[in-house]
Design a protein around this motif. Sequence first.
Motif, mmCIF file in Angstrom:
data_model
loop_
_atom_site.group_PDB
_atom_site.id
_atom_site.type_symbol
_atom_site.label_atom_id
_atom_site.label_comp_id
_atom_site.label_asym_id
_atom_site.label_seq_id
_atom_site.Cartn_x
_atom_site.Cartn_y
_atom_site.Cartn_z
ATOM 1 N N PRO A 20 12.729 3.262 -12.651
ATOM 2 C CA PRO A 20 12.174 4.517 -12.113
ATOM 3 C C PRO A 20 11.126 4.273 -11.037
ATOM 4 O O PRO A 20 10.468 3.233 -10.993
ATOM 5 C CB PRO A 20 11.544 5.174 -13.345
ATOM 6 C CG PRO A 20 12.153 4.498 -14.520
ATOM 7 C CD PRO A 20 12.479 3.118 -14.088
ATOM 8 N N THR A 21 10.979 5.269 -10.164
ATOM 9 C CA THR A 21 9.894 5.225 -9.189
ATOM 10 C C THR A 21 8.582 5.586 -9.874
ATOM 11 O O THR A 21 8.555 6.139 -10.980
ATOM 12 C CB THR A 21 10.144 6.217 -8.045
ATOM 13 O OG1 THR A 21 10.202 7.534 -8.590
ATOM 14 C CG2 THR A 21 11.432 5.886 -7.321
ATOM 15 N N ILE A 22 7.483 5.289 -9.198
ATOM 16 C CA ILE A 22 6.158 5.644 -9.698
ATOM 17 C C ILE A 22 5.361 6.232 -8.541
ATOM 18 O O ILE A 22 5.705 6.057 -7.369
ATOM 19 C CB ILE A 22 5.414 4.435 -10.293
ATOM 20 C CG1 ILE A 22 5.374 3.288 -9.270
ATOM 21 C CG2 ILE A 22 6.029 3.985 -11.588
ATOM 22 C CD1 ILE A 22 4.557 2.106 -9.724
ATOM 23 N N ALA A 23 4.301 6.954 -8.863
ATOM 24 C CA ALA A 23 3.379 7.478 -7.854
ATOM 25 C C ALA A 23 2.009 7.580 -8.496
ATOM 26 O O ALA A 23 1.893 7.761 -9.714
ATOM 27 C CB ALA A 23 3.842 8.832 -7.334
ATOM 28 N N PHE A 24 0.977 7.460 -7.690
ATOM 29 C CA PHE A 24 -0.391 7.516 -8.198
ATOM 30 C C PHE A 24 -1.115 8.666 -7.518
ATOM 31 O O PHE A 24 -1.046 8.834 -6.304
ATOM 32 C CB PHE A 24 -1.121 6.196 -7.927
ATOM 33 C CG PHE A 24 -0.517 5.024 -8.646
ATOM 34 C CD1 PHE A 24 -0.906 4.703 -9.935
ATOM 35 C CD2 PHE A 24 0.472 4.255 -8.043
ATOM 36 C CE1 PHE A 24 -0.342 3.630 -10.600
ATOM 37 C CE2 PHE A 24 1.042 3.183 -8.700
ATOM 38 C CZ PHE A 24 0.640 2.869 -9.988
ATOM 39 N N SER A 61 0.842 -1.194 0.000
ATOM 40 C CA SER A 61 0.000 0.000 0.000
ATOM 41 C C SER A 61 0.876 1.241 0.000
ATOM 42 O O SER A 61 2.067 1.190 0.328
ATOM 43 C CB SER A 61 -0.927 0.017 1.222
ATOM 44 O OG SER A 61 -0.165 0.095 2.421
ATOM 45 N N ALA A 62 0.266 2.362 -0.385
ATOM 46 C CA ALA A 62 0.965 3.654 -0.407
ATOM 47 C C ALA A 62 -0.086 4.747 -0.402
ATOM 48 O O ALA A 62 -1.269 4.495 -0.657
ATOM 49 C CB ALA A 62 1.863 3.767 -1.631
ATOM 50 N N ARG A 63 0.340 5.985 -0.125
ATOM 51 C CA ARG A 63 -0.568 7.122 -0.172
ATOM 52 C C ARG A 63 -0.529 7.754 -1.562
ATOM 53 O O ARG A 63 0.426 7.578 -2.317
ATOM 54 C CB ARG A 63 -0.185 8.160 0.882
ATOM 55 C CG ARG A 63 -0.377 7.683 2.311
ATOM 56 C CD ARG A 63 -0.435 8.838 3.279
ATOM 57 N NE ARG A 63 0.671 9.775 3.125
ATOM 58 C CZ ARG A 63 0.785 10.889 3.832
ATOM 59 N NH1 ARG A 63 -0.142 11.215 4.705
ATOM 60 N NH2 ARG A 63 1.815 11.693 3.660
ATOM 61 N N THR A 64 -1.548 8.526 -1.893
ATOM 62 C CA THR A 64 -1.542 9.252 -3.157
ATOM 63 C C THR A 64 -0.335 10.186 -3.188
ATOM 64 O O THR A 64 -0.056 10.895 -2.220
ATOM 65 C CB THR A 64 -2.833 10.075 -3.324
ATOM 66 O OG1 THR A 64 -3.023 10.880 -2.167
ATOM 67 C CG2 THR A 64 -4.029 9.178 -3.519
ATOM 68 N N GLY A 65 0.381 10.176 -4.309
ATOM 69 C CA GLY A 65 1.558 11.028 -4.469
ATOM 70 C C GLY A 65 2.817 10.466 -3.872
ATOM 71 O O GLY A 65 3.906 11.001 -4.116
ATOM 72 N N ASP A 100 -2.466 -0.974 -2.987
ATOM 73 C CA ASP A 100 -3.608 -0.229 -2.455
ATOM 74 C C ASP A 100 -3.190 1.222 -2.227
ATOM 75 O O ASP A 100 -2.333 1.512 -1.387
ATOM 76 C CB ASP A 100 -4.068 -0.869 -1.140
ATOM 77 C CG ASP A 100 -5.253 -0.117 -0.532
ATOM 78 O OD1 ASP A 100 -6.030 0.465 -1.304
ATOM 79 O OD2 ASP A 100 -5.372 -0.101 0.708
ATOM 80 N N ILE A 101 -3.783 2.147 -2.978
ATOM 81 C CA ILE A 101 -3.451 3.565 -2.868
ATOM 82 C C ILE A 101 -4.497 4.245 -1.988
ATOM 83 O O ILE A 101 -5.684 4.259 -2.315
ATOM 84 C CB ILE A 101 -3.395 4.242 -4.252
ATOM 85 C CG1 ILE A 101 -2.416 3.500 -5.174
ATOM 86 C CG2 ILE A 101 -2.995 5.705 -4.109
ATOM 87 C CD1 ILE A 101 -0.997 3.475 -4.670
ATOM 88 N N ARG A 102 -4.044 4.811 -0.871
ATOM 89 C CA ARG A 102 -4.928 5.470 0.077
ATOM 90 C C ARG A 102 -4.910 6.977 -0.159
ATOM 91 O O ARG A 102 -3.861 7.554 -0.472
ATOM 92 C CB ARG A 102 -4.503 5.185 1.521
ATOM 93 C CG ARG A 102 -4.344 3.707 1.844
ATOM 94 C CD ARG A 102 -4.108 3.510 3.337
ATOM 95 N NE ARG A 102 -3.026 4.333 3.859
ATOM 96 C CZ ARG A 102 -1.746 3.988 3.836
ATOM 97 N NH1 ARG A 102 -1.381 2.849 3.268
ATOM 98 N NH2 ARG A 102 -0.826 4.770 4.354
ATOM 99 N N GLY A 103 -6.051 7.617 0.029
ATOM 100 C CA GLY A 103 -6.136 9.063 -0.126
ATOM 101 C C GLY A 103 -5.508 9.783 1.046
ATOM 102 O O GLY A 103 -5.260 9.203 2.115
#
Length: 503
Positions: A156-160, A68-72, A210-213
Amino acid sequence: MTVDARAAARRPIHWAVGGALVVATALVPSAESAAAEQKSEVALRYACPFPSGAEEVDVVVSAVLPTSARTGEEIRPDQVSVEVGLPATALARFGDLEAETLAATARLTVRNAVGDTSADSSWQGLTAPPTALPKPGEDDGEGGGGLALTMTGEVPTIAFGSPGRATLTPAALAFTLSSRTADGEPTTPPGLDVACEPVPGQEAELAAVDIRGDQDPADPAPTPGESEPAPEPTPGLPAGGLPPSAREKIDALTDKRLDALEDDPGSCPFPIPPELVMTTAETYAAGYANAAKLNGAAALGPAFMKAVLNTRFINDQCASTVDITSEVNFDYQGKRQLPPTKATFLTYGFMPTTATMTLEQVGPPAVVQSHTVTNTPTYPEETTVTAQLVMRLSDVEVNGVPLDVGPDCRTERPFEQVLRGYGQSIPKAGYTVAGGGPLTGYAHIPPFEGCGVGEDLDPVFTSAVSSSGKKADNYTKMTQAPLCVATDPTSVNCPPKKPEPER
């Protein structure tokens, strides 16, 4: 000028502004605590064209990713590997070349998606060390006599930018096989380029995250006063546009800061530089190139460009400067070139001549170097783009009559096209790497060769088109659209837009 002390007071930098800094904000790892990790792996079949014929090969892609990760939040795929199983039939050509070892370099396109939004990132530079080729009659353990090459490396890194179930799915795969003899010398030819596509109908997903707001209850609330928000860029151009002295202003600001450091070396403790992180981006550019001798201009583009950002990144907080080097390749139908363009000129001032011009990119990727000053609220930025090109001419008509120039009418050697842009971020003006804008420069067009069927037309095109002497006399102006960065697929700049060219 020498600055002996690099001290560095860790002054805050507003990463969300500045052309190069907008890109950099997606490149510097965040200080989030480590999330639980997952080892992800997917086995796929790829269709690959080999000299021996089309083959389906087994490919296994694996990586370690957070659950999981946070948005951005930046997500760094770790322990990445791409294993390609080469069948014996695909290896036969290397036996004919008396090759003893085979090495490989791969580039895997990965589709990053959340909801209905997606963007591609390029996992390139993955390498497999030289591996001994099987001898005739040897078995690979499965009765096939093939060879498995495992390519690894940093990606590369990614972000959502939106919450939800984010997925990473392998797509196109390209790899270069390099063969050497028992003496360690490259074979002739030295290698083979292979471009593969996944066989349709497979479950190709590598991993889900899982991307959390930002307002997710599981996320800790920010501490009041912890950081100041970056100022929002002011839209529009300042009165009169970007001052022509922008470059001099950038140099003066940098020199002023360095002079202050000489006077008071202790004013800046040595900075801890951020970790080098690369990512990919896409954009379009369009414009016009003058043909000086023909007193006319040819339209260029819109040209699609793929960029690898931040191949070199220096945030010198002492000098109040950020220097970023990136790489760019043109891409037109899978080739490193701009779209062909058709133009009509009055050759020698009176003879209407129509020709299709194609600019092909050769050699290494184009180099993009930007220099930004951060100790002023406008964040002025200076950028230089350098590419190596070859010009080809085809479909030539003189006064409406076709002229057979043959299939290989081109400049006798590559020429260097250098474009420069100057701009600022607040208020937005001129050119910045992230925001785009106009780039201008001059090029020296070399003599032509290979022109004509049955008669030598090289002197004709050299006389009519090529630069006089050594002067770079062909003016080019290209307008770049804002970058669509892979780490921010929900940006308004994604998918990349086609700009309106400026004369």
